[in-house]
Enzyme design. Structure first.
Site, PDB file in Angstrom:
ATOM      1  N   GLY A 258      26.689  34.488  51.272  1.00 39.04           N
ATOM      2  CA  GLY A 258      26.170  33.520  50.389  1.00 39.04           C
ATOM      3  C   GLY A 258      27.168  32.737  49.563  1.00 39.04           C
ATOM      4  CD  GLU A 292      25.873  41.353  55.513  1.00 43.16           C
ATOM      5  OE1 GLU A 292      25.038  40.586  55.333  1.00 43.16           O
ATOM      6  OE2 GLU A 292      25.609  42.482  55.681  1.00 43.16           O
ATOM      7  N   GLY A 294      28.764  33.482  56.330  1.00 44.69           N
ATOM      8  CA  GLY A 294      28.451  32.744  57.375  1.00 44.69           C
ATOM      9  C   GLY A 294      28.871  31.136  57.041  1.00 44.69           C
ATOM     10  NE  ARG A 295      25.468  27.780  52.974  1.00 49.02           N
ATOM     11  CZ  ARG A 295      24.377  27.380  53.225  1.00 49.02           C
ATOM     12  NH1 ARG A 295      24.099  25.949  53.607  1.00 49.02           N
ATOM     13  NH2 ARG A 295      23.410  28.143  53.029  1.00 49.02           N
ATOM     14  CB  CYS A 363       7.637  10.397  65.030  1.00 46.36           C
ATOM     15  SG  CYS A 363       8.251   9.267  66.237  1.00 46.36           S
ATOM     16  CE1 TYR A 391      22.463  30.148  58.515  1.00 48.75           C
ATOM     17  CE2 TYR A 391      24.110  29.200  56.708  1.00 48.75           C
ATOM     18  CZ  TYR A 391      23.634  30.353  57.361  1.00 48.75           C
ATOM     19  OH  TYR A 391      23.958  31.642  56.927  1.00 48.75           O
TER      20      TYR A 391
END
Ligand code: LLP
Length: 438
Positions: A258, A292, A294-295, A363, A391
């Site tokens: 996080g 943990e 990620g980002r 569109c 992501y």
């Protein structure tokens, strides 16, 4: 913000990202490779990742903990970017994986990550997924409910196995993240209700096939301050203390992920105060720690390179239409996320910035990157959409008949294609038309 300030903002965005640098002739480069050369050879849109940037971030993360005398096991959240090459870079530098499906588990395994160095998270693990993970010797299953604990016990005991299990607690904390990526409030679907956690842990200890090892918590994503983490960890540690006081063994604490990254020109998540808080709050209990992220690891290690298809002027606006859209990078449409966008050519960057609404070709009105101040950009001009390593490709689709973009990894100064651009015919390769419609 006036045009001059915006010009300076590009320079700040680039200066704050060590992998990016301007060259007066070649324009913007990533890890010393001119992005214009990549676009010329491989086309656009394309994702460009930097392996050295990724390695440097993993090292920075480790160093922040090491400065506090901590060495948590790093279980990279595969969902952020599940490419085998990215997983391989992280595996070579000692990271394990946090996986959330058999697809991610098998990918991590294919990238050489040992199942014992994996954590299996997720609110809806299917029984076949649990069975496969246990069969391979998964390091830990993070259980999200009493119902799931029962499933795991039944599966493991039928297999004659005992599997390490951690209870994911919902600490009921407002982490300040975007609503759609907050996970630790009582009303969110994630985790075991705080008030049920102690009794469920005791129950787990009595269940066949289950070896309870500790607790985990993950309160959301893109969080910038240590405070909500501290509040969550303190709550979980209270559970651990209560159990230990009764002689129940608890050996692990999984701190979740996080950690936020500054997408635009904002503040960065300060790792040193976070690591120091972890030491202060959890460091003296003899717990094995897990993180943990990620980002934070992979976001700044990637960008999306796009070309201007055309510039459309109306009475009110200058729309800069890119060849990358929400099918490639969904974050702006889904979370109102704003990524830095910078011109690639040195000539373009020398121009005076003025307002532009940067949009994709899809569109949908939500296919919009946002309002930017950009120089005059002719059709064919290149832009880099920054911090797209997490992501980004993992959430892309082929909506509007737009093939998956190519992906490149710069490894020690050389760009390697790590995913070919999807061919047009590959869009329907797996489709079957019933004979009678032939
Ligand atoms: N652990 C668990 C159990 C998670 O659910 C997640 C992310 C992580 C770790 C990694 O969180 P990170 O360190 O990357 O913040 N698609 C959204 C983000 C969704 C995050 C979901 N869970 C976005 O683009 O902002």
């Amino acid at each position: 913000m006036d045009a001059l300030a915006r010009d300076r903002e590009w320079h700040r965005l680039i200066a704050a990202r060590p992998g990016l640098a301007w060259n007066a002739m070649a324009g913007l480069g990533f890890e010393d490779v001119p992005l214009a050369a990549i676009a010329a050879e491989h086309g656009t849109p394309c994702w460009v990742y930097g392996a050295d940037t990724l390695r440097a971030r993993l090292a920075t993360l480790r160093d922040a903990f090491a400065a506090e005398g901590l060495a948590p096991a790093i279980r990279y959240a595969v969902k952020a970017n599940d490419h085998l090459a990215i997983l391989s870079v992280l595996r070579m530098d000692g990271a394990g994986a946090d996986v959330t499906s058999t697809g991610e588990f098998a990918r991590a395994e294919a990238a050489g990550i040992a199942p014992g160095a994996m954590v299996f998270s997720g609110v809806g693990k299917r029984s076949d997924e649990i069975e496969r993970a246990i069969g391979a010797g998964i390091g830990q299953i993070n259980v999200e409910s009493a119902e799931e604990l029962g499933m795991i016990s039944a599966i493991a005991s039928a297999m004659g196995r005992t599997t390490p299990v951690s209870l994911r607690v919902n600490p009921d904390i407002e982490a300040g993240a975007h609503d759609k990526i907050s996970t630790g409030r009582a009303g969110d679907k994630f985790g075991i209700a705080y008030s049920d956690a102690v009794s469920l842990y005791r129950h787990a200890a009595a269940l066949a096939g289950i070896a309870p090892c500790g607790f985990s918590t993950h309160i959301g994503s893109q969080i910038f301050s240590p405070e909500p983490f501290e509040a969550a960890y303190r709550r979980v540690l209270d559970l651990i203390d209560a159990l230990r006081a009764d002689g129940v063994a608890v050996t692990r604490l999984d701190l979740g992920g996080g950690f936020g990254i500054p997408y635009d020109d904002g503040i960065a998540f300060a790792l040193p105060p976070y690591a120091s808080m972890v030491r202060r709050v959890a460091g003296n209990r003899g717990l094995e720690l897990i993180v943990e992220p990620g980002r934070w690891l992979v976001g700044p290690a990637g960008l999306l390179l796009a070309r201007v298809t055309l510039v459309k002027r109306t009475a009110q606006q200058r729309f800069v239409v890119l060849d990358a859209g929400m099918n490639d990078l969904l974050r702006p449409a889904l979370y109102d996320a704003r990524h830095g966008i910078v011109p690639v050519s040195a000539v373009d960057a020398a121009g005076v910035a003025h307002p532009a609404e940067v949009v994709g070709p899809v569109c949908e009105s939500s296919d919009r990157f946002g309002d930017y101040a950009l120089p005059e950009l002719a059709p064919g001009a290149l832009v880099a959409i920054l911090d797209a390593g997490a992501y980004g490709a993992a959430m892309s689709s082929t909506y509007n008949g737009r093939p998956f973009a190519a992906q490149l990894l710069i490894e020690r100064g050389t760009p390697h294609v790590i995913r070919m651009r999807q061919g047009i015919e590959d869009l329907w390769r797996d489709e079957i038309v019933p004979d009678r419609l032939g």
